[in-house]
Design a protein around this motif. Structure first.
Motif, PDB file in Angstrom:
ATOM      1  N   HIS A 174      47.585  52.061  25.718  1.00 55.75           N
ATOM      2  CA  HIS A 174      48.394  53.196  26.170  1.00 55.75           C
ATOM      3  C   HIS A 174      47.556  54.445  26.409  1.00 55.75           C
ATOM      4  N   ASP A 175      46.503  54.653  25.584  1.00 52.15           N
ATOM      5  CA  ASP A 175      45.637  55.811  25.827  1.00 52.15           C
ATOM      6  C   ASP A 175      44.913  55.662  27.171  1.00 52.15           C
ATOM      7  N   GLU A 234      56.441  56.022  29.005  1.00 55.25           N
ATOM      8  CA  GLU A 234      55.336  55.248  29.605  1.00 55.25           C
ATOM      9  C   GLU A 234      54.724  56.099  30.722  1.00 55.25           C
ATOM     10  N   TYR A 235      53.509  56.569  30.602  1.00 54.96           N
ATOM     11  CA  TYR A 235      52.642  56.580  29.432  1.00 54.96           C
ATOM     12  C   TYR A 235      52.200  58.015  29.267  1.00 54.96           C
ATOM     13  N   SER A 282      59.507  51.162  25.418  1.00 51.95           N
ATOM     14  CA  SER A 282      58.799  50.450  24.354  1.00 51.95           C
ATOM     15  C   SER A 282      58.414  51.446  23.265  1.00 51.95           C
ATOM     16  N   GLU A 335      46.764  60.832  20.684  1.00 52.40           N
ATOM     17  CA  GLU A 335      46.878  59.630  21.503  1.00 52.40           C
ATOM     18  C   GLU A 335      48.001  58.743  20.988  1.00 52.40           C
ATOM     19  N   CYS A 336      48.454  57.863  21.853  1.00 54.12           N
ATOM     20  CA  CYS A 336      49.317  56.770  21.422  1.00 54.12           C
ATOM     21  C   CYS A 336      48.376  55.624  21.086  1.00 54.12           C
ATOM     22  N   HIS A 375      56.190  53.764  20.888  1.00 52.06           N
ATOM     23  CA  HIS A 375      54.977  54.558  21.071  1.00 52.06           C
ATOM     24  C   HIS A 375      54.635  55.217  19.743  1.00 52.06           C
ATOM     25  N   ASN A 427      61.503  59.315  21.731  1.00 49.88           N
ATOM     26  CA  ASN A 427      60.981  58.278  22.619  1.00 49.88           C
ATOM     27  C   ASN A 427      61.992  57.990  23.733  1.00 49.88           C
ATOM     28  N   VAL A 448      49.112  52.473  20.531  1.00 49.93           N
ATOM     29  CA  VAL A 448      49.493  51.147  21.012  1.00 49.93           C
ATOM     30  C   VAL A 448      48.435  50.698  22.022  1.00 49.93           C
ATOM     31  N   PHE A 459      46.046  54.247  29.747  1.00 56.86           N
ATOM     32  CA  PHE A 459      47.033  54.504  30.800  1.00 56.86           C
ATOM     33  C   PHE A 459      47.421  55.988  30.870  1.00 56.86           C
ATOM     34  N   MET A 504      48.173  58.033  28.005  1.00 57.33           N
ATOM     35  CA  MET A 504      49.019  58.565  26.930  1.00 57.33           C
ATOM     36  C   MET A 504      48.152  59.261  25.887  1.00 57.33           C
TER      37      MET A 504
END
Ligand SMILES: [Cu+2]
Length: 156
Positions: free
Chosen positions: A144-145, A56-57, A82, A138-139, A84, A78, A141, A147, A149
Motif C-alpha cells: 500500500h505504501d 485505496e490508496y 479493504s 504509512e499504511c 488499512h 476507513n 499493508v 501505491f 498510501m
C-alpha cells in the motif's frame, strides 16, 4: 535475542486481541516513559478533533500538523473497501496517548505501533502531542505504501 523473541511473542498475542492494532501496555524503549503523568495533566474537554480518511490508496489529508502540549482526538475513518493501517512509529513515540477507542471498546494509556481500521470502520485516538519533529506515515499493508498510501506528520 531471547528478550526479542519474548517481545515478538507478546506483540503477536496483543495484536491478536486488539483487532489488528499493535499496542502495548508498558512503554517500549523510545516511547515517553512519563505518558501517564502527561495524560493526567490535560483537560481533555479541550481536545481538538482532526479527521483522517483512509482509502485505496491514500490518507486524506496526507500531511498532518499538531502542536506540542495540545490535546487531540484523531478520528481515523476507513472509506475504502479493504483494511488499512495508520502506522508511524516516530509519531507514536512523540505523543502521550490517553486512549484508543474502537467499536470493540477502548484501550487506555496505549503505547501504539500501528492502528488498523477495518473497511467502513473508524477508530479514535486521544493524545497529547509532546516531542517536536517530522515523522513519516504509512499504511503497513503489503504494497500500500508503494501505491502511494504515505504521508507526513509534524509536531511543532
Ligand atoms: Cu492501506
Amino acid at each position: 535475542m531471547y528478550r526479542h523473541l519474548l517481545g515478538a511473542i507478546a506483540l503477536t498475542a496483543l495484536a491478536a486481541c486488539a483487532g489488528g492494532d499493535v499496542v502495548r501496555k508498558t512503554p517500549p524503549e523510545g516511547y515517553l516513559q512519563d505518558a501517564p503523568a502527561r495524560v493526567a495533566a490535560i483537560d481533555w474537554s479541550t481536545a481538538q478533533t482532526v479527521e483522517v480518511a483512509l482509502s485505496e490508496y491514500a490518507f486524506t489529508p496526507a500531511v498532518l500538523t499538531f502542536e506540542a502540549g495540545k490535546p487531540y482526538r484523531l478520528l481515523l475513518r476507513n472509506d475504502g473497501s479493504s483494511a488499512h493501517t495508520f502506522a508511524s512509529m516516530g509519531f507514536f513515540q512523540a505523543i502521550a496517548a490517553q486512549k484508543l477507542v474502537s467499536g470493540a471498546g477502548e484501550e487506555t494509556l496505549p503505547y501504539i505501533e500501528s492502528i488498523e481500521v477495518p473497511s467502513g470502520g473508524s477508530k479514535e485516538l486521544y493524545f497529547v502531542a509532546a516531542r517536536a519533529g517530522s515523522f513519516p506515515l504509512e499504511c503497513s499493508v503489503f504494497l500500500h505504501d508503494a501505491f502511494g498510501m504515505t504521508g507526513e506528520i509534524t509536531v511543532r
